[in-house]
Write a protein that holds these residues in place. Sequence first.
Motif, PDB file in Angstrom:
ATOM      1  N   VAL A   1      -2.712  -3.434   4.935  1.00 50.72           N
ATOM      2  CA  VAL A   1      -3.116  -4.640   5.653  1.00 50.72           C
ATOM      3  C   VAL A   1      -4.582  -4.988   5.362  1.00 50.72           C
ATOM      4  CG1 VAL A   1      -3.847  -3.573   7.839  1.00 50.72           C
ATOM      5  CG2 VAL A   1      -2.776  -5.863   7.848  1.00 50.72           C
ATOM      6  N   ASP A  10      -5.686  -5.344   2.399  1.00 54.44           N
ATOM      7  CA  ASP A  10      -5.648  -6.184   1.202  1.00 54.44           C
ATOM      8  C   ASP A  10      -4.605  -7.294   1.254  1.00 54.44           C
ATOM      9  OD1 ASP A  10      -7.646  -4.693  -0.354  1.00 54.44           O
ATOM     10  OD2 ASP A  10      -6.164  -3.072  -0.288  1.00 54.44           O
ATOM     11  N   TYR A  11      -3.752  -7.260   2.250  1.00 56.12           N
ATOM     12  CA  TYR A  11      -2.695  -8.261   2.404  1.00 56.12           C
ATOM     13  C   TYR A  11      -2.734  -8.806   3.827  1.00 56.12           C
ATOM     14  CZ  TYR A  11      -0.818  -6.268  -1.928  1.00 56.12           C
ATOM     15  OH  TYR A  11      -0.660  -5.837  -3.225  1.00 56.12           O
ATOM     16  N   THR A  12      -2.194  -9.990   4.018  1.00 52.54           N
ATOM     17  CA  THR A  12      -2.173 -10.580   5.354  1.00 52.54           C
ATOM     18  C   THR A  12      -1.155  -9.849   6.239  1.00 52.54           C
ATOM     19  OG1 THR A  12      -0.417 -12.174   4.883  1.00 52.54           O
ATOM     20  CG2 THR A  12      -2.704 -12.864   4.381  1.00 52.54           C
ATOM     21  N   LEU A  13      -1.269 -10.047   7.523  1.00 52.86           N
ATOM     22  CA  LEU A  13      -0.308  -9.442   8.449  1.00 52.86           C
ATOM     23  C   LEU A  13       1.108  -9.938   8.154  1.00 52.86           C
ATOM     24  CD1 LEU A  13       0.215  -7.586  10.839  1.00 52.86           C
ATOM     25  CD2 LEU A  13      -0.305  -9.507  12.364  1.00 52.86           C
ATOM     26  N   GLN A  25       2.287 -10.851   5.275  1.00 51.22           N
ATOM     27  CA  GLN A  25       2.741 -10.179   4.056  1.00 51.22           C
ATOM     28  C   GLN A  25       3.169  -8.740   4.345  1.00 51.22           C
ATOM     29  OE1 GLN A  25      -0.862 -10.981   1.815  1.00 51.22           O
ATOM     30  NE2 GLN A  25       0.261 -12.286   0.387  1.00 51.22           N
ATOM     31  N   THR A  26       2.382  -8.018   5.153  1.00 56.49           N
ATOM     32  CA  THR A  26       2.743  -6.626   5.441  1.00 56.49           C
ATOM     33  C   THR A  26       3.986  -6.547   6.315  1.00 56.49           C
ATOM     34  OG1 THR A  26       1.183  -6.472   7.305  1.00 56.49           O
ATOM     35  CG2 THR A  26       0.400  -5.733   5.137  1.00 56.49           C
ATOM     36  N   GLU A  71       7.473 -14.272   1.554  1.00 58.09           N
ATOM     37  CA  GLU A  71       6.024 -14.101   1.407  1.00 58.09           C
ATOM     38  C   GLU A  71       5.726 -13.732  -0.040  1.00 58.09           C
ATOM     39  OE1 GLU A  71       3.349 -14.374   3.525  1.00 58.09           O
ATOM     40  OE2 GLU A  71       4.666 -15.118   5.112  1.00 58.09           O
TER      41      GLU A  71
END
Length: 154
Positions: A28, A30-33, A35-36, A143
């Motif tokens: 999280v 490096d990625y948006t919520l 995306q995770t 996503e």
Amino acid sequence: MIKIRNYETKDAAITWELKFNTIRNINVRDYTLAQTKAWAPDHFDMKLWQKRINDMNPFIAELNGKVVGFADLQSDGYIDHFFCHSEYQGFGVGRALMEHILAIGISNGVSRFYSQVSLTARTFYEHFGFKVVNEQSIEVQDEKLTNFVMEKII
């Protein structure tokens, strides 16, 4: 000391939990919520995971009897999953797993190791001599996530 052992069917639930928590707590960064959550959904069919991980047949990393990581190596050199427990980052778990995978692969005649590597894991793979082949955008549950195809030629 980190012990690497072969996967057993009973490890399925703990490996899903470890993957889920690592994505939600580490990736999280490096990625948006969103995306995770697509990558590690709140609700996931454990029967599907059981089949997938059984087919993957990963190696399990344990520290003092606790499962702290897992990674697989397919016969063609593909590393599908590589996860270290979110609370055991920096303890040498990843190093132990990668060294094991590389040793097993080399002994089995693998000359090209490759994987689809997250933004989070890119520098880790580079540390072990993997090079980016290309950057890509993959779609997971509507996503788009950026990752890298990386390889190491022996």
